[in-house]
Design a protein around this motif. Structure first.
Motif, PDB file in Angstrom:
ATOM      1  N   MET A   1       0.838  -1.190   0.000  1.00  0.00           N
ATOM      2  CA  MET A   1       0.000   0.000   0.000  1.00  0.00           C
ATOM      3  C   MET A   1       0.876   1.244   0.000  1.00  0.00           C
ATOM      4  O   MET A   1       1.403   1.641   1.028  1.00  0.00           O
ATOM      5  CB  MET A   1      -0.937  -0.004   1.209  1.00  0.00           C
ATOM      6  N   HIS A   2       1.026   1.830  -1.178  1.00  0.00           N
ATOM      7  CA  HIS A   2       1.876   3.008  -1.306  1.00  0.00           C
ATOM      8  C   HIS A   2       1.082   4.271  -1.610  1.00  0.00           C
ATOM      9  O   HIS A   2       1.631   5.364  -1.586  1.00  0.00           O
ATOM     10  CB  HIS A   2       2.895   2.805  -2.432  1.00  0.00           C
ATOM     11  N   GLY A   3      -0.208   4.145  -1.940  1.00  0.00           N
ATOM     12  CA  GLY A   3      -0.981   5.282  -2.418  1.00  0.00           C
ATOM     13  C   GLY A   3      -1.000   5.292  -3.931  1.00  0.00           C
ATOM     14  O   GLY A   3      -0.240   4.570  -4.583  1.00  0.00           O
ATOM     15  N   PHE A   4      -1.894   6.101  -4.508  1.00  0.00           N
ATOM     16  CA  PHE A   4      -2.027   6.181  -5.958  1.00  0.00           C
ATOM     17  C   PHE A   4      -1.338   7.439  -6.474  1.00  0.00           C
ATOM     18  O   PHE A   4      -1.340   8.479  -5.805  1.00  0.00           O
ATOM     19  CB  PHE A   4      -3.503   6.227  -6.361  1.00  0.00           C
ATOM     20  N   GLY A   5      -0.774   7.367  -7.641  1.00  0.00           N
ATOM     21  CA  GLY A   5      -0.098   8.532  -8.199  1.00  0.00           C
ATOM     22  C   GLY A   5      -0.067   8.506  -9.713  1.00  0.00           C
ATOM     23  O   GLY A   5      -0.284   7.468 -10.338  1.00  0.00           O
ATOM     24  N   VAL A   6       0.183   9.650 -10.298  1.00  0.00           N
ATOM     25  CA  VAL A   6       0.383   9.796 -11.740  1.00  0.00           C
ATOM     26  C   VAL A   6       1.739  10.464 -11.951  1.00  0.00           C
ATOM     27  O   VAL A   6       1.928  11.614 -11.548  1.00  0.00           O
ATOM     28  CB  VAL A   6      -0.726  10.651 -12.390  1.00  0.00           C
ATOM     29  N   PHE A   7       2.666   9.743 -12.531  1.00  0.00           N
ATOM     30  CA  PHE A   7       4.004  10.268 -12.793  1.00  0.00           C
ATOM     31  C   PHE A   7       4.362   9.949 -14.241  1.00  0.00           C
ATOM     32  O   PHE A   7       4.154   8.831 -14.704  1.00  0.00           O
ATOM     33  CB  PHE A   7       5.032   9.652 -11.839  1.00  0.00           C
ATOM     34  N   ARG A   8       4.889  10.952 -14.952  1.00  0.00           N
ATOM     35  CA  ARG A   8       5.173  10.785 -16.379  1.00  0.00           C
ATOM     36  C   ARG A   8       6.577  11.290 -16.693  1.00  0.00           C
ATOM     37  O   ARG A   8       7.169  12.040 -15.913  1.00  0.00           O
ATOM     38  CB  ARG A   8       4.149  11.566 -17.208  1.00  0.00           C
ATOM     39  N   LEU A   9       7.067  10.890 -17.838  1.00  0.00           N
ATOM     40  CA  LEU A   9       8.347  11.400 -18.328  1.00  0.00           C
ATOM     41  C   LEU A   9       8.076  12.619 -19.209  1.00  0.00           C
ATOM     42  O   LEU A   9       7.200  12.591 -20.081  1.00  0.00           O
ATOM     43  CB  LEU A   9       9.079  10.339 -19.135  1.00  0.00           C
ATOM     44  N   TYR A  10       8.837  13.683 -18.976  1.00  0.00           N
ATOM     45  CA  TYR A  10       8.675  14.923 -19.741  1.00  0.00           C
ATOM     46  C   TYR A  10       9.924  15.147 -20.590  1.00  0.00           C
ATOM     47  O   TYR A  10      11.048  15.013 -20.104  1.00  0.00           O
ATOM     48  CB  TYR A  10       8.422  16.095 -18.787  1.00  0.00           C
ATOM     49  N   MET A  11       9.713  15.488 -21.860  1.00  0.00           N
ATOM     50  CA  MET A  11      10.831  15.451 -22.817  1.00  0.00           C
ATOM     51  C   MET A  11      11.016  16.736 -23.610  1.00  0.00           C
ATOM     52  O   MET A  11      11.573  16.716 -24.706  1.00  0.00           O
ATOM     53  CB  MET A  11      10.623  14.269 -23.762  1.00  0.00           C
ATOM     54  N   ARG A  12      10.560  17.867 -23.087  1.00  0.00           N
ATOM     55  CA  ARG A  12      10.729  19.118 -23.821  1.00  0.00           C
ATOM     56  C   ARG A  12      12.216  19.381 -24.108  1.00  0.00           C
ATOM     57  O   ARG A  12      12.601  19.750 -25.228  1.00  0.00           O
ATOM     58  CB  ARG A  12      10.145  20.278 -23.008  1.00  0.00           C
ATOM     59  N   GLU A  13      13.051  19.201 -23.115  1.00  0.00           N
ATOM     60  CA  GLU A  13      14.474  19.479 -23.292  1.00  0.00           C
ATOM     61  C   GLU A  13      15.090  18.533 -24.314  1.00  0.00           C
ATOM     62  O   GLU A  13      15.930  18.931 -25.131  1.00  0.00           O
ATOM     63  CB  GLU A  13      15.202  19.367 -21.950  1.00  0.00           C
ATOM     64  N   LEU A  14      14.660  17.274 -24.293  1.00  0.00           N
ATOM     65  CA  LEU A  14      15.164  16.310 -25.273  1.00  0.00           C
ATOM     66  C   LEU A  14      14.781  16.738 -26.689  1.00  0.00           C
ATOM     67  O   LEU A  14      15.612  16.697 -27.607  1.00  0.00           O
ATOM     68  CB  LEU A  14      14.607  14.915 -24.978  1.00  0.00           C
ATOM     69  N   LEU A  15      13.512  17.124 -26.881  1.00  0.00           N
ATOM     70  CA  LEU A  15      13.065  17.548 -28.204  1.00  0.00           C
ATOM     71  C   LEU A  15      13.828  18.782 -28.672  1.00  0.00           C
ATOM     72  O   LEU A  15      14.142  18.920 -29.861  1.00  0.00           O
ATOM     73  CB  LEU A  15      11.560  17.830 -28.182  1.00  0.00           C
ATOM     74  N   ASP A  16      14.132  19.688 -27.734  1.00  0.00           N
ATOM     75  CA  ASP A  16      14.934  20.868 -28.088  1.00  0.00           C
ATOM     76  C   ASP A  16      16.333  20.460 -28.544  1.00  0.00           C
ATOM     77  O   ASP A  16      16.868  20.998 -29.528  1.00  0.00           O
ATOM     78  CB  ASP A  16      15.040  21.818 -26.896  1.00  0.00           C
ATOM     79  N   LYS A  17      16.935  19.510 -27.833  1.00  0.00           N
ATOM     80  CA  LYS A  17      18.278  19.057 -28.200  1.00  0.00           C
ATOM     81  C   LYS A  17      18.281  18.356 -29.552  1.00  0.00           C
ATOM     82  O   LYS A  17      19.248  18.459 -30.316  1.00  0.00           O
ATOM     83  CB  LYS A  17      18.822  18.115 -27.121  1.00  0.00           C
ATOM     84  N   LEU A  18      17.185  17.641 -29.841  1.00  0.00           N
ATOM     85  CA  LEU A  18      17.078  16.950 -31.127  1.00  0.00           C
ATOM     86  C   LEU A  18      16.587  17.880 -32.226  1.00  0.00           C
ATOM     87  O   LEU A  18      16.478  17.463 -33.384  1.00  0.00           O
ATOM     88  CB  LEU A  18      16.133  15.754 -31.000  1.00  0.00           C
ATOM     89  N   LYS A  19      16.262  19.132 -31.821  1.00  0.00           N
ATOM     90  CA  LYS A  19      15.761  20.150 -32.751  1.00  0.00           C
ATOM     91  C   LYS A  19      14.488  19.703 -33.475  1.00  0.00           C
ATOM     92  O   LYS A  19      14.302  19.953 -34.675  1.00  0.00           O
ATOM     93  CB  LYS A  19      16.849  20.536 -33.758  1.00  0.00           C
TER      94      LYS A  19
END
Length: 401
Positions: A1-19
């Motif tokens: 029993m850890h509780g419920f959560g929503v966690f995601r990966l965010y990739m704005r910086e990656l997309l900027d680096k990949l142009k």
């Protein structure tokens, strides 16, 4: 029993680096599905919306456990929030900790547990374990729910409720496994409308949405069923949000469970272009066209401002259509719908309070409601599928639904 959560990966910086230029089109402050492409963290609006429905479902989860285990909500909260202290008290033994907290009744090895079962039901004939019923034997004793009679002649006057299952992402045309195809589902709804013995339809939906165009095609078939005098009751599964709510909004009645995820009344679109990425490695796109819109929509060309404006206007038009559909279907003013829309997700219990669903209940409740609307007994319900025709040398034999 850890509780419920929503966690995601965010990739704005990656997309900027990949142009990579990721063009986002959306309507709705809380429509956050695309945030990973233009942010490096979750927005405050998304956190607010997610925490609301997560808290509601966590509360229901804890209420159920507390009731079944004879515990208080405080006991369960302490079990999660003070995990290190609870585990220290049990000298690092998680099983003992579960006993201390009242979550389990005892600790047994597999052999001890087997002997415990033997003490309850006796030994089997081979004296190798407890008396049990094999899974295959068990299934033979069960009649599938909503099974049609083994044979029912076509054209029978006996009325029935058709149960149609719609599960997966909503896509235009034909569906693959795990999808709701507009082609297949509209065909099935149309057959239910044409079938004389079908007097009402229960549409069981378990979907996070998908294509707005496909959802509208399906919704139009729901409207045609109602015009034919056949009530439509929607039963929501674990999720019926976004496009799934779009096609459900006009139902005569909507049932959801208290922890169904629904709502998400909003629209978005996204389109990446790779012209900057290609330029980085020395690849360029150039040419001519008869209009300034020629070549737009290509992955390898930059998106013009005119095209961007056009797409955004289309998205906004779709959102207003969504608002009006919900307003008409739920008997609300568009301004009322707007307050609970904006792409916000709701749990079933809150959706009931907001008027997005009519009742909290399961599939059986929805079936009973449809049968009542059609003035039929609830046991006159069957899974509605494509008819299977077997050809032989003499005639076609109708195999039933």
């Amino acid at each position: 029993m850890h509780g419920f959560g929503v966690f995601r990966l965010y990739m704005r910086e990656l997309l900027d680096k990949l142009k990579i230029s990721f063009h986002i089109f959306r309507v709705g402050t809380f429509k956050s599905a695309l945030e990973p492409f233009f942010r490096n963290d979750m927005s405050s609006e998304a956190k607010e919306a997610n925490l609301q429905w997560l808290t509601q479902i966590w509360q229901q989860f804890c209420d159920d456990i507390a009731k079944q285990r004879g515990l208080s909500l405080r006991d369960l909260t302490d079990a999660v929030e003070h995990l290190p202290e609870n585990l220290q008290e049990a000298e690092g033994n998680t099983a003992q900790m579960a006993i201390n907290l009242g979550l389990v009744d005892g600790i047994k090895t597999r052999t001890e547990f087997r002997e415990h079962l033997i003490s309850l039901v006796g030994r089997n004939k081979k004296k190798t374990g407890f008396k049990r019923v094999g899974f295959t034997d068990y299934l033979e004793t069960r009649r599938p729910a909503y099974q049609a009679p083994a044979y029912q002649a076509p054209g029978t006057k006996e009325g029935r409720v058709a149960l149609i299952i719609a599960q997966g992402d909503i896509v235009y045309g034909d569906a693959e496994m795990g999808q709701i195809g507009s082609g297949g589902l509209t065909k099935l709804l149309r057959k239910a409308r044409q079938e004389k013995k079908v007097k009402a339809v229960v549409l069981r939906i378990d979907s996070g949405g998908g294509s707005a165009f496909a959802s509208e095609l399906i919704r139009q078939e729901v409207l045609q069923l109602q015009k034919a005098g056949k009530p439509v009751v929607v039963s929501m599964g674990s999720m019926a949000a976004s496009g799934a709510y779009w096609l459900a909004a006009d139902a005569d009645k909507i049932y959801a469970s208290s922890n169904t995820i629904t709502g998400s009344i909003g629209i978005f679109g996204a389109f990446p272009t790779l012209e900057k990425s290609l330029a980085e490695i020395g690849v360029f796109n150039d040419g001519v066209g008869t209009t300034k819109m020629a070549g737009q929509g290509s992955l390898t060309r930059p998106m013009s401002e005119d095209f961007r404006v056009a797409v955004q206007l289309n998205i906004e038009r779709g959102y207003q259509q969504f608002i009006q559909i919900v307003a008409n279907g739920r008997g609300m003013e568009p301004a009322e719908v707007e307050k609970i829309a904006q792409g916000r997700v709701w749990d079933g219990a809150t959706a009931l309070q907001l008027g997005l669903v009519d009742e909290l209940g399961n599939l059986e409740d929805a079936v009973a409601a449809a049968a009542k609307l059609a003035r039929l007994p609830a046991d006159q319900t069957y899974y509605f599928r494509e008819r299977k025709i077997r050809q032989n040398s003499c005639s076609s034999v109708w195999k039933g639904p």
